[in-house]
Design an enzyme around this catalytic site. Structure first.
Site, PDB file in Angstrom:
ATOM      1  N   ASP A  74       0.862  -1.177   0.000  1.00  0.00           N
ATOM      2  CA  ASP A  74       0.000   0.000   0.000  1.00  0.00           C
ATOM      3  C   ASP A  74       0.900   1.228   0.000  1.00  0.00           C
ATOM      4  O   ASP A  74       1.609   1.477   0.978  1.00  0.00           O
ATOM      5  CB  ASP A  74      -0.904  -0.014   1.232  1.00  0.00           C
ATOM      6  N   ASP A 103      -2.416   4.799  -2.648  1.00  0.00           N
ATOM      7  CA  ASP A 103      -3.389   5.510  -1.825  1.00  0.00           C
ATOM      8  C   ASP A 103      -3.566   6.955  -2.308  1.00  0.00           C
ATOM      9  O   ASP A 103      -2.590   7.639  -2.612  1.00  0.00           O
ATOM     10  CB  ASP A 103      -2.893   5.499  -0.373  1.00  0.00           C
ATOM     11  N   GLU A 106      -5.964   4.615  -6.200  1.00  0.00           N
ATOM     12  CA  GLU A 106      -7.218   5.038  -5.571  1.00  0.00           C
ATOM     13  C   GLU A 106      -7.531   6.447  -6.076  1.00  0.00           C
ATOM     14  O   GLU A 106      -6.778   7.378  -5.795  1.00  0.00           O
ATOM     15  CB  GLU A 106      -7.070   5.026  -4.048  1.00  0.00           C
ATOM     16  N   HIS A 118     -11.072  -1.767   3.076  1.00  0.00           N
ATOM     17  CA  HIS A 118     -10.911  -1.343   4.473  1.00  0.00           C
ATOM     18  C   HIS A 118     -11.603  -0.022   4.778  1.00  0.00           C
ATOM     19  O   HIS A 118     -11.728   0.353   5.944  1.00  0.00           O
ATOM     20  CB  HIS A 118      -9.420  -1.209   4.778  1.00  0.00           C
ATOM     21  N   ASP A 119     -12.026   0.708   3.741  1.00  0.00           N
ATOM     22  CA  ASP A 119     -12.691   1.992   3.926  1.00  0.00           C
ATOM     23  C   ASP A 119     -14.206   1.913   3.739  1.00  0.00           C
ATOM     24  O   ASP A 119     -14.878   2.949   3.715  1.00  0.00           O
ATOM     25  CB  ASP A 119     -12.142   3.019   2.932  1.00  0.00           C
TER      26      ASP A 119
END
Length: 577
Positions: free
Chosen positions: A104, A211, A268, A345-346
């Site tokens: 990540d 990210d 993302e 995870h969000d």
């Protein structure tokens, strides 16, 4: 180095990725926190699912203000998770099993405890002062000090934090403890590439999920955002800090590094509704990102200004179809690539959002139906830990004391302060959190029916385990042929059996306005498939002939596929030559 496929058929296009959130996966040493040795102990399970690669969320050293997305050292591991040696063993363990692993890449910001930021804030003439974004105060007509603009952060409040020592504000799009790096500075970028990218690529990482990749370049004017909420000092400003003018330059530089290693990227890209802009990011010719996570699907049902400013299940099936269509049609006549996902995870759990968790039967059927949807969409498929066993949102009986995430608590506290603890407002806020909070996806994985679902031997896991762990767990579902877990395994096998149809095929929706049934066709040069999904908990009439389906038995169904009507949350897949 791992097999990279070919230029025309890179490995990541047909791969299924499995996302792991380290804190919640498996605790190997009884301290209540998941860790890297725990992940290693489950690699055979992961391989057995039929996945090809794992994406591991941040495991870097961090104060954990935002669960590891506040990194204090890119070149070390958060001690409760393990060591560098453990990470090297995880990378090797994946490769030995024929799986890839991506990290990540969190490089829009660091922790305020990172050595770079400590230097930057030490004085205005420090060599690293310009590695972050500093601005002088502004003053209102009364001479009161104010932040440089009215931008609202992703976790509420101003994006500016006053630094008493140097008498300036620094920018943080997320928590105050997550100062934004200044990508305008050439030396900063070089340090990022070396410390955050090359360090891990040299150790065998096969690529990165990147990210907040579209936030590196901001609107250079840093002008005020338009006032949408007159009751607040801080306004939605994503259009001013996302997709700025230098994004291509920065991504071009990053790709010089990535290409040396043959590494892949999935970016993302929130707050990017313009499909032409998304296409620029993921066009093979542009060489910016291999693919991106568009937020169209997971944003369905969220509030327009703030995600929690909504009511549960505030969406329609045509809206979901439209959102999925935008991500699928990105491939039409282009050299782009896309992704398919509904959880990470969000996000809250997809069954609780788009299926039903009202009863065990509806959970089982809707979980399978959603797996049929995802496994038949074009692009690279990403599934999130626990999704494969049908995990659902936390129980409604839980209170705010059970929610740990900074996003959930900041929103609840903001509403409490704004309305002086108005009971009706706080009830509505809690209901929205029970529906959409990031906490739901962060509950520990339920491995068996022992205490805490076999996640930990500690009596105090870092996050409360779901109350239903005795009914929903890996051990139980492995033994049950009709489980969500075994259905997911079958769907991944089907996807691999028909890659030209399900991974690469053209997506053709057939009933966009229908509010109960979702029917679409997947077409390639040799054959086609029709996918039929009942998004209700009631029986629905279905005439297959209008979709070119004869009375043949479906190839796959989460029922027996023999009913003339579609059962609650039934899905059927018909494959035709």
């Amino acid at each position: 180095m791992a097999d990279l496929g070919t230029k025309d058929h890179p490995w990541w296009k047909e791969a299924v990725f499995y996302q792991i959130y380290p804190a919640s996966y498996k605790d190997s040493n009884g301290d209540g926190v998941g860790d890297i040795p725990g992940i290693i102990s489950k690699l055979d399970y992961i391989k057995g699912l039929g996945v090809d690669a794992i994406w591991i969320c941040p495991m870097y050293d961090s104060p954990q203000v935002d669960m590891g997305y506040d990194i204090s050292n890119y070149e070390d591991v958060y001690p409760p998770y393990g060591t560098l040696t453990d990470m090297e063993a995880l990378i090797q363990g994946c490769h030995e099993r024929g799986m890839k692993i991506i990290g990540d890449l969190v490089i829009n910001h660091t922790s305020d405890q990172h050595a770079w930021f400590k230097e930057s804030r030490s004085s205005k003439d420090n060599p690293k002062r310009d590695w972050y974004i500093w601005r002088p105060a502004s003053y209102d007509v009364n001479g009161t000090r104010r932040p440089p603009n009215n931008w609202r952060g992703n976790f509420n409040g101003s994006v500016w934090e006053w630094d008493e020592g140097t008498q300036e504000y620094y920018l943080h799009l997320f928590c105050p403890e997550q100062p934004d790096l200044n990508w305008e500075n050439t030396e900063t970028r070089k340090a990022i590439y070396k410390s955050a990218m090359e360090f891990w690529l040299d150790r065998g990482m096969d690529g990165f999920r990147v990210d907040t990749v579209n936030m590196y370049s901001k609107d250079p004017s840093y002008r005020d955002a338009e006032i949408i909420d007159a009751s607040s000092d801080w306004q939605l400003a994503a259009h001013l800090y996302c997709n700025g003018p230098k994004m291509k330059q920065y991504l071009d530089e990053m790709n010089v590094v990535l290409e040396k290693y043959g590494a892949m990227t999935v970016g993302e890209t929130p707050c990017t509704p313009d499909m032409a802009r998304v296409l620029q990011y993921v066009s093979a010719r542009e060489k910016q990102l291999n693919m991106a996570f568009q937020f169209d699907v997971v944003d369905v049902g969220m509030g327009k200004d703030q995600k929690f400013d909504t009511t549960p299940h505030n969406w329609t099936l045509p809206q979901l179809k439209e959102a999925i269509g935008r991500t699928q049609h990105l491939l039409d006549g282009t050299d782009a690539w896309t992704t398919a996902f509904m959880e990470n995870h969000d996000q809250a759990r997809s069954i609780s959002r788009f299926g039903s968790d009202k009863t065990p039967e509806l959970r089982n059927k809707s979980g399978k139906m959603l797996s049929m949807l995802l496994a038949t969409l074009s692009g690279t498929l990403f599934i999130y830990q626990g999704q494969e066993i049908g995990m659902v949102n936390a129980p409604k009986s839980w209170t705010m004391d059970d929610y740990n995430d900074v996003d959930s608590n900041n929103y609840y506290n903001y509403q409490a302060k704004k309305t002086n603890n108005d009971p009706a407002t706080l009830k509505r806020a809690l209901e929205a959190i029970q529906y959409l909070a990031r906490d739901h996806g962060r509950l520990p994985i339920q491995w068996d029916s022992t205490a805490n679902g076999g996640f930990t031997t500690s009596s105090k896991p870092w996050q409360r385990v779901h109350d239903n762990y005795a009914d929903i767990n890996v051990e139980k579902e492995t033994a049950e042929p009709d489980s969500v877990l075994n259905f997911w395994k079958n769907m991944l096998r089907l996807r691999k059996k028909y890659p030209s149809t399900f991974v690469h095929g053209s997506y053709q929706p057939l009933n966009l306005e229908d509010e109960k049934l979702y029917v679409y066709k997947k077409v390639n040069a040799a054959d086609s498939a029709v996918v039929v999904l009942n998004f209700t908990d009631e029986y629905q009439e279905f005439d297959g002939y209008q979709y070119g389906i004869s009375q043949q038995k479906p190839l796959v169904s989460n029922y027996d596929g023999q009913e003339t009507k579609l059962c609650p949350f039934e899905g059927r897949i018909y494959v035709m030559n």
